[in-house]
Scaffold this active site. Structure first.
Site, short mmCIF file in Angstrom:
data_model
loop_
_atom_site.label_atom_id
_atom_site.label_comp_id
_atom_site.label_asym_id
_atom_site.label_seq_id
_atom_site.Cartn_x
_atom_site.Cartn_y
_atom_site.Cartn_z
CG ASN A 164 69.36 -54.06 6.89
OD1 ASN A 164 68.30 -53.44 6.75
ND2 ASN A 164 70.38 -53.56 7.55
CD GLU A 262 69.81 -46.07 9.57
OE1 GLU A 262 70.80 -46.00 8.81
OE2 GLU A 262 69.28 -47.12 9.92
CB CYS A 295 73.00 -49.00 7.92
SG CYS A 295 72.22 -49.02 9.55
CD GLU A 470 62.87 -41.72 13.91
OE1 GLU A 470 62.13 -42.42 14.64
OE2 GLU A 470 62.76 -41.68 12.68
#
Length: 496
Positions: A164, A262, A295, A470
């Site tokens: 994406n 993630e 996301c 992160e």
């Protein structure tokens, strides 16, 4: 699959020449087989890309392992200077990168030009700067002893990236990994692999030594699986789905490799009765960015019952004004979904929701005028509590609107998910903002804004949305082995 030896080694993507081979040890390496790269814009084949296997993965990891001693031994300032040259190279090729990635994954050309590709350069530049600032600590004095904390690079880092936002999310991991002194093997997404190849060119032109940065293209089964299970990988960073993360975790477990995941989200947008309604609708419409394939997207609109009708009316009106079409046109707001398989998944979610009693106020079907992989932006209401459409990540241009009566009810509904990547709150009450942001189970909470974050701040999710954080020093904590050395004043021989 075609014999790669008989195929061209590069392709012209909207006028930009892209090498279709792997980048391993500072050289272009062909494979015996290829895979078809299709553009979501029209489902046309745009390239036959080298398809890596365990052999190419082994070669890339070996090249990264061989390059690690010299790269990690470079003073951090020298590594950072090279990475700044990479950032310069990215900025010089923003138009090329934008056009290739738009063709490859269907994202809007205007978003790439104005936001995504400049952020790609920033990912390298910011972590280069931050490494110089944070990878050395002043010595401390503890009971007459000298104590030193150092960040030692871990070794070879595997980075597996999503389709994406393939280049932006890749460099979000590549930047700190390289700045810390690690070497990297990247497996780009099979649905959008091409800008990783351009990044390899830019790395080489900027003077990144051979083997420090490597790219192995291919499918998850043939290239991703041997990379995640490789015994010479020291860190593994992945962005993608929960099921794939579970497979990767099992593969990496025998090697005790630290993981950074993630993953998905089912993020809420909470709109309270005192909210600036225009701002709330603006933030809601933003969730259709990248055809909803984000996301962080706030797919669940939770709106106070007293303003729900007006909020929903405005949201539907604004959604109707979104322009869907070719993402290469500057005035397009919404493009296609990434691939036929994903298009069918999104369609299936909506079809099942409608069959279960939900109503589509707008959309709820493919865009039959455009055909292909274009799905109309959709606003659903009346979904049953606990139903699939409210609990599972759709990853498409689909949002739901629910109502609530009290603050406690809003928080409970927002937290009623196995995910916890992000949440957005719209309110004019500062005290409520503090209470609600504290109560929400999410890695990031935005209040009266969306998608604002400094690269030095932590990013990650709770629950099924991921493992670890992160950003800033959190990145270096992951990509380094943090060492504490304590020096006693006793026992020294006289060297004077």
């Amino acid at each position: 699959m075609d014999d790669f030896a008989a195929a061209n080694t590069s392709a012209s993507i909207d006028g930009i020449r892209v090498d279709l081979r792997h980048w391993i040890g500072g050289e272009r390496i062909a494979s015996a087989r290829t895979f078809a790269d299709l553009s979501p814009i029209d489902e046309a084949e745009i390239a036959q890309v080298a398809a890596g296997t365990a052999a190419e993965v082994d070669a890339a990891v070996a090249a990264a392992r061989a390059a690690f001693p010299a790269w990690s031994a470079l003073p951090v300032g020298e590594r950072s200077a090279i990475l700044r040259r990479v950032a310069d190279g990215i900025e010089a090729r923003i138009e090329d990168l934008a056009r290739v990635e738009t063709r490859d994954n269907g994202s809007l050309i205007r978003s790439h030009r104005r936001g995504v590709m400049p952020r790609v350069a920033l990912n390298l530049r910011a972590f280069a700067d931050y490494a110089e600032k944070q990878l050395s600590h002043p010595d401390m004095s503890v009971r007459g002893h000298r104590e030193r904390i150092t960040y030692d690079p871990a070794g070879v880092v595997a980075v597996i990236t999503p389709w994406n936002a393939p280049l932006m999310l890749a460099t979000w991991r590549i930047g700190p990994a390289l700045a810390a002194g690690n070497t990297v093997v990247v497996k780009p997404p099979e649905w959008a692999p091409l800008t990783a190849s351009l990044l390899a060119d830019i790395m080489h032109e900027a003077g990144v030594p051979a083997g420090v940065f490597n790219v192995v293209q291919g499918t998850g089964a043939d290239a991703g699986a041997p990379l995640t299970a490789h015994p010479d990988i020291n860190r593994l960073a992945f962005t993608g789905s929960v099921p794939t993360a579970a497979v990767i975790a099992r593969a990496a477990a025998p090697n005790i490799v630290p993981l950074s995941f993630e993953l998905g989200g089912k993020s809420p947008l909470l709109v309270f009765e005192d909210a600036d309604l225009a701002l709330a609708v603006d933030l809601a419409v933003e969730q259709f960015d990248n055809a909803g394939q984000v996301c962080l997207k706030a797919a669940r609109m939770l709106v106070h019952s007293s303003i729900a009708d007006e909020f929903t009316r405005r949201l539907v009106e604004r959604t109707a004004g979104l322009r869907q079409g070719d993402p290469r046109e500057e005035n397009t707001d919404l493009s296609a979904l990434i691939a036929r398989r994903h298009f069918e998944q999104v369609s299936g979610f909506v079809e099942r929701a409608l069959a279960d009693g939900a109503r589509a106020l707008i959309g709820g079907e493919p865009n039959r005028e455009l055909g292909g992989l274009y799905y109309r932006p959709t606003v659903l209401v009346d979904a049953k509590p606990g139903s699939e459409i409210l609990t599972e990540e759709v990853f498409g241009p689909v949002v739901t609107v629910e109502t609530f009566q009290t603050e406690d009810d809003a928080v409970a509904r927002a937290n009623d998910t196995r995910f916890g990547l992000a949440a957005t709150v719209v309110t004019s009450d500062p005290e409520r903002a503090e209470r609600v942001s504290h109560a929400l189970h999410a890695g990031t909470v935005w209040v009266n804004c969306f998608f604002v974050r400094d690269l030095e701040a932590p990013f990650g999710g709770t629950g099924k949305s991921g493992i670890g954080r992160e950003g800033g020093l959190w990145s270096f904590d992951f990509y380094c082995d943090v060492k504490n050395s304590v020096f006693s004043p006793n026992g020294w021989r006289n060297h004077g």
